[in-house]
Design an enzyme around this catalytic site. Sequence first.
Site, PDB file in Angstrom:
ATOM      1  N   ASP A 106      15.142  14.746  60.724  1.00 49.59           N
ATOM      2  CA  ASP A 106      15.991  14.577  59.552  1.00 49.59           C
ATOM      3  C   ASP A 106      16.175  15.948  58.900  1.00 49.59           C
ATOM      4  O   ASP A 106      15.654  16.950  59.383  1.00 49.59           O
ATOM      5  CB  ASP A 106      15.392  13.543  58.604  1.00 49.59           C
ATOM      6  CG  ASP A 106      14.045  13.973  58.048  1.00 49.59           C
ATOM      7  OD1 ASP A 106      13.609  15.107  58.325  1.00 49.59           O
ATOM      8  OD2 ASP A 106      13.410  13.172  57.348  1.00 49.59           O
ATOM      9  N   SER A 107      16.910  15.996  57.810  1.00 45.39           N
ATOM     10  CA  SER A 107      17.233  17.289  57.199  1.00 45.39           C
ATOM     11  C   SER A 107      16.190  17.724  56.180  1.00 45.39           C
ATOM     12  O   SER A 107      16.208  18.845  55.709  1.00 45.39           O
ATOM     13  CB  SER A 107      18.577  17.189  56.484  1.00 45.39           C
ATOM     14  OG  SER A 107      18.444  16.322  55.355  1.00 45.39           O
ATOM     15  N   GLY A 108      15.298  16.830  55.827  1.00 47.98           N
ATOM     16  CA  GLY A 108      14.348  17.111  54.757  1.00 47.98           C
ATOM     17  C   GLY A 108      14.874  16.676  53.396  1.00 47.98           C
ATOM     18  O   GLY A 108      14.121  16.582  52.432  1.00 47.98           O
ATOM     19  N   GLY A 109      16.186  16.381  53.339  1.00 43.71           N
ATOM     20  CA  GLY A 109      16.813  16.049  52.054  1.00 43.71           C
ATOM     21  C   GLY A 109      16.219  14.810  51.405  1.00 43.71           C
ATOM     22  O   GLY A 109      15.878  14.809  50.226  1.00 43.71           O
ATOM     23  N   ASP A 119      22.131  16.283  53.084  1.00 49.70           N
ATOM     24  CA  ASP A 119      23.049  15.508  52.245  1.00 49.70           C
ATOM     25  C   ASP A 119      22.411  15.269  50.888  1.00 49.70           C
ATOM     26  O   ASP A 119      21.205  15.458  50.722  1.00 49.70           O
ATOM     27  CB  ASP A 119      23.386  14.161  52.915  1.00 49.70           C
ATOM     28  CG  ASP A 119      22.148  13.330  53.210  1.00 49.70           C
ATOM     29  OD1 ASP A 119      21.042  13.911  53.273  1.00 49.70           O
ATOM     30  OD2 ASP A 119      22.275  12.110  53.406  1.00 49.70           O
ATOM     31  N   GLN A 128      27.969   9.384  53.124  1.00 45.23           N
ATOM     32  CA  GLN A 128      27.426   8.843  51.874  1.00 45.23           C
ATOM     33  C   GLN A 128      28.532   8.068  51.145  1.00 45.23           C
ATOM     34  O   GLN A 128      29.505   7.664  51.782  1.00 45.23           O
ATOM     35  CB  GLN A 128      26.865   9.986  51.003  1.00 45.23           C
ATOM     36  CG  GLN A 128      25.584  10.601  51.567  1.00 45.23           C
ATOM     37  CD  GLN A 128      24.364   9.673  51.394  1.00 45.23           C
ATOM     38  OE1 GLN A 128      24.450   8.619  50.770  1.00 45.23           O
ATOM     39  NE2 GLN A 128      23.231  10.072  51.999  1.00 45.23           N
ATOM     40  N   GLY A 176      21.899   6.536  52.658  1.00 46.85           N
ATOM     41  CA  GLY A 176      21.943   5.996  51.293  1.00 46.85           C
ATOM     42  C   GLY A 176      22.137   4.497  51.218  1.00 46.85           C
ATOM     43  O   GLY A 176      22.548   3.977  50.176  1.00 46.85           O
ATOM     44  N   ASP A 236      16.032   4.165  62.350  1.00 45.71           N
ATOM     45  CA  ASP A 236      14.641   4.618  62.260  1.00 45.71           C
ATOM     46  C   ASP A 236      13.997   3.877  61.104  1.00 45.71           C
ATOM     47  O   ASP A 236      14.684   3.498  60.146  1.00 45.71           O
ATOM     48  CB  ASP A 236      14.546   6.126  61.977  1.00 45.71           C
ATOM     49  CG  ASP A 236      14.876   6.445  60.532  1.00 45.71           C
ATOM     50  OD1 ASP A 236      16.081   6.424  60.177  1.00 45.71           O
ATOM     51  OD2 ASP A 236      13.941   6.692  59.732  1.00 45.71           O
ATOM     52  N   CYS A 295       4.376 -12.211  73.230  1.00 49.31           N
ATOM     53  CA  CYS A 295       4.448 -10.755  73.357  1.00 49.31           C
ATOM     54  C   CYS A 295       3.745 -10.304  74.637  1.00 49.31           C
ATOM     55  O   CYS A 295       2.720 -10.845  75.021  1.00 49.31           O
ATOM     56  CB  CYS A 295       3.802 -10.107  72.140  1.00 49.31           C
ATOM     57  SG  CYS A 295       3.789  -8.304  72.202  1.00 49.31           S
ATOM     58  N   CYS A 337       2.816  -7.027  75.138  1.00 58.75           N
ATOM     59  CA  CYS A 337       2.190  -5.715  74.938  1.00 58.75           C
ATOM     60  C   CYS A 337       0.712  -5.754  75.334  1.00 58.75           C
ATOM     61  O   CYS A 337       0.096  -6.814  75.438  1.00 58.75           O
ATOM     62  CB  CYS A 337       2.358  -5.224  73.499  1.00 58.75           C
ATOM     63  SG  CYS A 337       1.123  -5.806  72.333  1.00 58.75           S
ATOM     64  N   CYS A 362      -1.655  -7.680  72.910  1.00 61.22           N
ATOM     65  CA  CYS A 362      -1.581  -9.144  72.985  1.00 61.22           C
ATOM     66  C   CYS A 362      -2.147  -9.678  74.298  1.00 61.22           C
ATOM     67  O   CYS A 362      -2.594 -10.817  74.361  1.00 61.22           O
ATOM     68  CB  CYS A 362      -0.144  -9.608  72.790  1.00 61.22           C
ATOM     69  SG  CYS A 362       0.376  -9.458  71.065  1.00 61.22           S
ATOM     70  N   HIS A 403       1.062  -2.815  68.703  1.00 63.08           N
ATOM     71  CA  HIS A 403       1.784  -4.086  68.789  1.00 63.08           C
ATOM     72  C   HIS A 403       3.114  -4.040  68.029  1.00 63.08           C
ATOM     73  O   HIS A 403       4.150  -4.456  68.558  1.00 63.08           O
ATOM     74  CB  HIS A 403       0.940  -5.240  68.251  1.00 63.08           C
ATOM     75  CG  HIS A 403       1.751  -6.480  68.073  1.00 63.08           C
ATOM     76  ND1 HIS A 403       2.111  -7.302  69.121  1.00 63.08           N
ATOM     77  CD2 HIS A 403       2.355  -7.006  66.966  1.00 63.08           C
ATOM     78  CE1 HIS A 403       2.876  -8.281  68.681  1.00 63.08           C
ATOM     79  NE2 HIS A 403       3.033  -8.127  67.377  1.00 63.08           N
TER      80      HIS A 403
END
Lengths: 346, 346
Positions: B60-63, B114, B163, B190, B240, B278, B280, B283, B309
Amino acid sequence: MPVGTAATVKALTQEALEELGASIILANTYHLYLRPGHELIRRLGGLHSFMSWRGTILTDSGGYQVFSLADLRKIADEGVRFRSHLDGSEHLLTPEKAAEIQLALGSDIAMVLDECIETPAPRNIAETALKRTSEWARRARNHFLERATRNGNPPQWQFGIVQGATYADLRRESARQLLELDFAGYAVGGLAVGEPHELTCEMTAEVTALLPKDRPRYLMGVGQPEQLADYVAQGIDMMDCVLPTRAARHACLYTHEGRVLIKNSRYASDQRPIDAQCTCSVCRRYTRAYLRHLFAAGEITAAILATHHNVHFYLDTMRQIREAISFGQLSNFASELRARYVAGPA
Amino acid sequence: MPVGTAATVKALTQEALEELGASIILANTYHLYLRPGHELIRRLGGLHSFMSWRGTILTDSGGYQVFSLADLRKIADEGVRFRSHLDGSEHLLTPEKAAEIQLALGSDIAMVLDECIETPAPRNIAETALKRTSEWARRARNHFLERATRNGNPPQWQFGIVQGATYADLRRESARQLLELDFAGYAVGGLAVGEPHELTCEMTAEVTALLPKDRPRYLMGVGQPEQLADYVAQGIDMMDCVLPTRAARHACLYTHEGRVLIKNSRYASDQRPIDAQCTCSVCRRYTRAYLRHLFAAGEITAAILATHHNVHFYLDTMRQIREAISFGQLSNFASELRARYVAGPA
């Protein structure tokens, strides 16, 4: 044996333990008795089923933890009365109860309840504790054999624990009394609690000289990596220690060149693995710089990777010890181990 | 994308991420800029080398983090001035600086800086922020292309961020302005910051309708498992969220039957896996009773297993979404997901 206090070796999954080649782990009766409770674990099929661990499990008797409670416990011939460190509830731990809890846990190796005293101990204190330890061992053995007889085959191996502080004659007397009870294995307890390393070795040798060669001998609660070969040289087959896992969580990593305190700024851009001679999956993939960053950022992954490496280091040291024995080189290897740690980290 | 804030997805090793089939993770520019520093990571060969991750990395941009600092930051046309949450040191983050840091980190996908505003926002605030976001995007794009031209092939894909708060016309205007800059992909920022889910979807649809079909569309910071298919239905390709990892550390587990708050005493002797459907590794091996115990005992292993999990659950949900699309069943699958979570846990 890596220590899995609460039915988990801290920061390692059982898959990781398998990858590391751990064949046996230790779990703590005191902790599991209080939480989640031995009866619950019995209902769920025992510790192996509860934690999904197919390897061997040794459980301690709970005594060491209870005696560490200091103000919260009171000792009598019957057993030791203590208050839980979790909720203050009162409990009575007897030799029979400690055996019963471990039967419920379903470990493979169960330890008898012994009286643990502070050291250095005056001779009269050591004598009294020894007498009680022997009597408790007899009661624990009787309870265990009665249960075993009732149910057919012995469900566990039960080990006795030799006490006697730092008095050679008391150590020998303790060993002789336990031998009469014909345990499946024998442990040496109450050592490596502050006395010089040479004295630990000396007391251990006094005991192992009397123990049968065909039964496992277990030195409890040791040790530093550079001491492991010394203990084996005194006839010890098994050891347990929280050091590799606890030190890992405190950013202390063991290497073939000594300890690396990975939080040190000197490692900030160090692209070498933790230990160039190590073959563990952490050393094959990650750098000291990355480990240092993870510790600086307080990341859980730091504990995971560091623990993995340290446990590998200990298990690998034991593999090297076995190899040294097969080549008749144990004494040389023990000297080599000590030299590494005197020299210090790279 | 699992979130790996400080160059680690909390409680997961890179081996675990590979086992889980994670092909891309997100790392946070703000955190890595402050610690261990982007120049150090550049010297160590970039983030891929630093953390030993062969998969894709989006930074990400850190914003977003800087704007979350509230009292510690001050915004101007030039950029945003802020104080580190770690040591109070003062820093200036500009669109050029955010691009430069991400070039140093060597991520595969870099986001432009942004302006993030609180919502609901009055229209005039949203307009001002939008104007600045567009201007910053232009500066970030110019800086990036200049660097790319200087060094040959583009070292990264740079994404713009749409935005416009909850104003459909502002969202469209923002998208149109970004399209002129010809980014490699486009994000919607946003949103999902407190407004109703329907409004998030509506705003997303306004934007995706204008975006080219052959460039990735990324909805930032979402979402709940039952919402994922809805976002995909609005044309979203990438998301994300810290939810699967953060919820796991707080003992909230996602299942095909809804959320399981595993600390609840009802699970104390529950021998079922977290999620019977599941596949995984957690599980397949461990029970709810064991997970509950690990959380009750405050064990690191609890976080490891729970995170494993939950991340599997999210990635598997995305696999099911792709499958539903291939069978023309996305809308049905989205309804099914919502129903599970209304019904609640088993």
